[in-house]
Motif scaffolding. Structure first.
Motif, PDB file in Angstrom:
ATOM      1  N   GLY A 173       5.009   2.204   7.229  1.00  0.00           N
ATOM      2  CA  GLY A 173       5.658   2.086   8.524  1.00  0.00           C
ATOM      3  C   GLY A 173       5.331   0.826   9.287  1.00  0.00           C
ATOM      4  O   GLY A 173       5.845   0.624  10.400  1.00  0.00           O
ATOM      5  N   ARG A 174       4.502  -0.039   8.708  1.00  0.00           N
ATOM      6  CA  ARG A 174       4.137  -1.280   9.392  1.00  0.00           C
ATOM      7  C   ARG A 174       5.112  -2.415   9.070  1.00  0.00           C
ATOM      8  O   ARG A 174       5.037  -3.481   9.671  1.00  0.00           O
ATOM      9  N   GLY A 175       6.013  -2.174   8.115  1.00  0.00           N
ATOM     10  CA  GLY A 175       6.886  -3.237   7.651  1.00  0.00           C
ATOM     11  C   GLY A 175       6.180  -4.107   6.630  1.00  0.00           C
ATOM     12  O   GLY A 175       4.950  -4.052   6.486  1.00  0.00           O
ATOM     13  N   GLY A 176       6.923  -4.909   5.916  1.00  0.00           N
ATOM     14  CA  GLY A 176       6.289  -5.777   4.932  1.00  0.00           C
ATOM     15  C   GLY A 176       7.294  -6.387   3.980  1.00  0.00           C
ATOM     16  O   GLY A 176       8.494  -6.106   4.032  1.00  0.00           O
ATOM     17  N   LYS A 177       6.792  -7.249   3.099  1.00  0.00           N
ATOM     18  CA  LYS A 177       7.621  -7.966   2.147  1.00  0.00           C
ATOM     19  C   LYS A 177       7.636  -7.245   0.801  1.00  0.00           C
ATOM     20  O   LYS A 177       6.590  -7.062   0.171  1.00  0.00           O
ATOM     21  N   TYR A 178       8.827  -6.861   0.373  1.00  0.00           N
ATOM     22  CA  TYR A 178       9.015  -6.246  -0.939  1.00  0.00           C
ATOM     23  C   TYR A 178       9.665  -7.270  -1.867  1.00  0.00           C
ATOM     24  O   TYR A 178      10.619  -7.960  -1.479  1.00  0.00           O
ATOM     25  N   LEU A 179       9.147  -7.354  -3.080  1.00  0.00           N
ATOM     26  CA  LEU A 179       9.708  -8.250  -4.082  1.00  0.00           C
ATOM     27  C   LEU A 179      10.323  -7.399  -5.192  1.00  0.00           C
ATOM     28  O   LEU A 179       9.611  -6.670  -5.894  1.00  0.00           O
ATOM     29  N   PHE A 180      11.640  -7.481  -5.346  1.00  0.00           N
ATOM     30  CA  PHE A 180      12.348  -6.715  -6.362  1.00  0.00           C
ATOM     31  C   PHE A 180      12.646  -7.611  -7.560  1.00  0.00           C
ATOM     32  O   PHE A 180      13.274  -8.677  -7.419  1.00  0.00           O
ATOM     33  N   LEU A 181      12.179  -7.175  -8.730  1.00  0.00           N
ATOM     34  CA  LEU A 181      12.338  -7.940  -9.956  1.00  0.00           C
ATOM     35  C   LEU A 181      13.437  -7.309 -10.800  1.00  0.00           C
ATOM     36  O   LEU A 181      13.476  -6.088 -10.987  1.00  0.00           O
ATOM     37  N   PRO A 182      14.354  -8.120 -11.334  1.00  0.00           N
ATOM     38  CA  PRO A 182      15.472  -7.579 -12.104  1.00  0.00           C
ATOM     39  C   PRO A 182      15.043  -7.069 -13.474  1.00  0.00           C
ATOM     40  O   PRO A 182      13.912  -7.340 -13.921  1.00  0.00           O
ATOM     41  N   PRO A 183      15.922  -6.352 -14.167  1.00  0.00           N
ATOM     42  CA  PRO A 183      15.584  -5.845 -15.503  1.00  0.00           C
ATOM     43  C   PRO A 183      15.147  -6.957 -16.449  1.00  0.00           C
ATOM     44  O   PRO A 183      15.759  -8.026 -16.498  1.00  0.00           O
ATOM     45  N   GLY A 184      14.055  -6.704 -17.155  1.00  0.00           N
ATOM     46  CA  GLY A 184      13.589  -7.643 -18.167  1.00  0.00           C
ATOM     47  C   GLY A 184      12.922  -8.896 -17.637  1.00  0.00           C
ATOM     48  O   GLY A 184      12.656  -9.826 -18.411  1.00  0.00           O
ATOM     49  N   TYR A 185      12.613  -8.951 -16.356  1.00  0.00           N
ATOM     50  CA  TYR A 185      12.015 -10.159 -15.773  1.00  0.00           C
ATOM     51  C   TYR A 185      10.633 -10.415 -16.368  1.00  0.00           C
ATOM     52  O   TYR A 185       9.780  -9.533 -16.409  1.00  0.00           O
ATOM     53  N   LYS A 186      10.413 -11.645 -16.840  1.00  0.00           N
ATOM     54  CA  LYS A 186       9.137 -12.010 -17.469  1.00  0.00           C
ATOM     55  C   LYS A 186       8.476 -13.202 -16.779  1.00  0.00           C
ATOM     56  O   LYS A 186       7.484 -13.734 -17.276  1.00  0.00           O
ATOM     57  N   GLY A 187       9.002 -13.608 -15.645  1.00  0.00           N
ATOM     58  CA  GLY A 187       8.451 -14.776 -14.953  1.00  0.00           C
ATOM     59  C   GLY A 187       7.200 -14.447 -14.157  1.00  0.00           C
ATOM     60  O   GLY A 187       6.678 -13.326 -14.179  1.00  0.00           O
ATOM     61  N   GLU A 188       6.731 -15.445 -13.445  1.00  0.00           N
ATOM     62  CA  GLU A 188       5.525 -15.298 -12.631  1.00  0.00           C
ATOM     63  C   GLU A 188       5.787 -14.359 -11.463  1.00  0.00           C
ATOM     64  O   GLU A 188       6.876 -14.346 -10.880  1.00  0.00           O
ATOM     65  N   VAL A 189       4.777 -13.555 -11.129  1.00  0.00           N
ATOM     66  CA  VAL A 189       4.874 -12.625 -10.004  1.00  0.00           C
ATOM     67  C   VAL A 189       3.811 -13.025  -8.983  1.00  0.00           C
ATOM     68  O   VAL A 189       2.614 -12.829  -9.204  1.00  0.00           O
TER      69      VAL A 189
END
Length: 516
Positions: A173-189
């Motif tokens: 409930g504080r809010g925040g940044k969500y990072l959604f990665l697509p299917p099969g993503y193999k890059g840097e996180v």
């Protein structure tokens, strides 16, 4: 003479002379290896069935029988495909609706004056300023900055739960940044995000924006100030507010069709998402009726007729399951005790002792949108609970031309607020009447409704009587929801932040009683 020997003799005699008649088979000689054949493993020459008479010669179907059983097989598979893909097509329709009215993916559609009956949505609530959002990951990883004080969820393109947002999500409930990665993503996180790996390219992320002391304006200001959506490649840059269309009093359809168009929606979904993402069994069902990733969907006239009938029967089946479920466990107080039932037999994943509750899954996705554990789990003092009734106390369908009363006993078990909402039995959307919001509710968090709603009057003992009908009983206008003669309807009771008496059933709603 046994039929296995018949087959051998048939092959020999038909090659040298002519095939023997069935009568001749009975006179076939007994061979050295002949043994008694169990009759239950053979096929009679004539079988009477729901398909008509099926005919066989030595177990081999004739041409008419072959046609009948293949037509039936295609029809049966199509009906089961409808029931098993209803969730995906429902999601496709839910995503398509905003696009059709000019709301692109990665932008917002918010019911700033609450959800009213103008638009076609499956069983929406009228008591929160709801935001609808389609996320598109086809361009790569996407950042979604979620505002504080919302209650949201993310489902994939097949209407499967992915994550929660807000109060019951990782941001609490504080809010925040969500990072959604697509299917099969193999890059840097990178660090600094709530990371979510998506099985599909399209996601649906609705959020409820809660009123403050009955005023929704602070929630809408927070939505505008804090919500941001941008590619991960643009992280660190300045981003302005996300475009937001007011969805109140807007005509829109987000409900799946019950015609041949259903299969076209399903094919569009299959083509848009990774192959096999729904699993091999359902992928195989779809393939059996001609819907295959990367291939055109072009049924011939015979198959198109079968598919058209199958969606009609599938829809009829879903209606029976949704409004008159036969599973005892779906009913809160037993099938014989009350008409109030849940849509969550087996929880959000519809599992009981490892078995998928197929009817419960159909029931939910035919009536509702948005799947998350938070809707089904027992969370005393948090989350929400739902109960549906489509029949009166005598087991009759609710009729818009009659007047009914529903009594809710005192101490309605909620910490925030409760509501009762009326829906059209045809559209499963809010019933369209002279009232903008076909709902009644009360509680500390119940919002002020634009367009007017009189304050609910409670009885001296703390209970409350609600009325449904074309006209209000004298003096009961504030406790009345209008219905329409000639239209069926059903009701949903919602408890926000439900308390223990709901779960242990020491408190239970009355049944809806016809009073005239």
């Amino acid at each position: 003479m046994d039929k296995h020997k018949h087959a051998l003799v048939s092959g020999l005699l038909c090659g040298a002379l002519v095939c023997l008649s069935p009568a001749a088979w009975a006179e076939s000689p007994k061979m050295k290896m002949t043994t008694p054949i169990p009759p239950q493993i053979t096929t009679p020459d004539v079988v009477d069935s729901r398909l008509g008479t099926l005919r066989f010669s030595n177990g081999m179907p004739d041409a008419a029988t072959i046609d009948k059983v293949y037509d039936n097989l295609d029809f049966a598979r199509a009906v089961q495909t409808y029931l098993n893909t209803l969730r995906g097509v429902s999601m496709w329709a839910a995503m398509k609706g905003p696009r059709d009215i000019g709301v692109p993916d990665n932008t917002l559609l918010t019911m700033e004056q609450m959800m009213d009956s103008t638009g076609m949505y499956l069983t929406p609530n009228t008591v929160t300023a709801t935001t609808w959002l389609n996320l598109d990951l086809t361009g790569g990883p996407l950042v979604f900055e979620v505002p504080p004080r919302v209650l949201g969820l993310v489902d994939d393109a097949w209407f499967r739960y992915v994550t929660d947002l807000g109060f019951v999500g990782p941001d609490k409930g504080r809010g925040g940044k969500y990072l959604f990665l697509p299917p099969g993503y193999k890059g840097e996180v990178p660090d600094g995000y709530f990371v979510v790996r998506s099985p599909t390219y399209k996601l649906w992320a609705p959020m409820r924006n809660f009123a403050v002391d009955g005023d929704v304006k602070p929630a809408l200001e927070s939505l505008r100030e804090h919500t941001r959506i941008y590619p991960l490649s643009e992280a660190g840059k300045a981003h302005g507010p996300v475009p937001n269309k007011n969805g109140s009093m807007v005509q829109i359809n987000t409900i799946a069709p019950n015609t041949y168009q259903y299969w076209e929606f399903l094919n569009d979904l299959v083509q848009a998402e990774p192959a096999g993402v729904i699993g091999p069994e359902i992928t195989g069902q779809m393939a059996s009726i001609g819907i295959v990733k990367g291939k055109p969907f072009q049924p011939d006239a015979r198959m198109k007729a079968i598919l058209t009938e199958a969606v009609a029967v599938g829809n009829a089946t879903a209606r029976a399951i949704a409004f008159s479920p036969r599973e005892e466990g779906i009913y809160f107080y037993g099938k014989a005790g009350s008409g109030w039932h849940t849509g969550f037999l087996g929880g959000y994943d519809f599992l009981v002792d490892g078995a998928r509750q197929l009817d419960s899954r159909v029931l939910f996705f035919y009536q509702a949108t948005g799947i998350t554990p938070a809707m089904a789990a027992k969370m005393v003092g948090a989350g929400s609970q739902y109960a549906v009734a489509a029949k009166d106390s005598t087991g009759q369908w609710l009729d818009g031309g009659k007047t009914y009363r529903l009594t809710l006993p005192k101490d309605i078990p909620q910490k925030n607020f409760w509501s009762v909402t009326v829906y059209d039995s045809q559209t499963r959307s809010l019933l369209q009447t002279d009232q903008r919001y076909p709902a009644i509710g009360a509680g500390t968090g119940y919002p002020a409704m634009e367009g007017g709603q009189q304050k609910v009057a409670f009885n001296a003992d703390g209970s409350v009587d609600l009325y449904f009908g074309a006209e209000p009983p004298a003096g009961k206008e504030g406790n009345w929801i209008q219905t329409v003669p000639g239209k069926g309807w059903f009701a949903m009771l919602r408890l926000y932040s439900p308390l223990e008496p709901w779960f242990d059933k020491t408190w239970r709603p009355g049944d809806i009683e016809a009073i005239r």
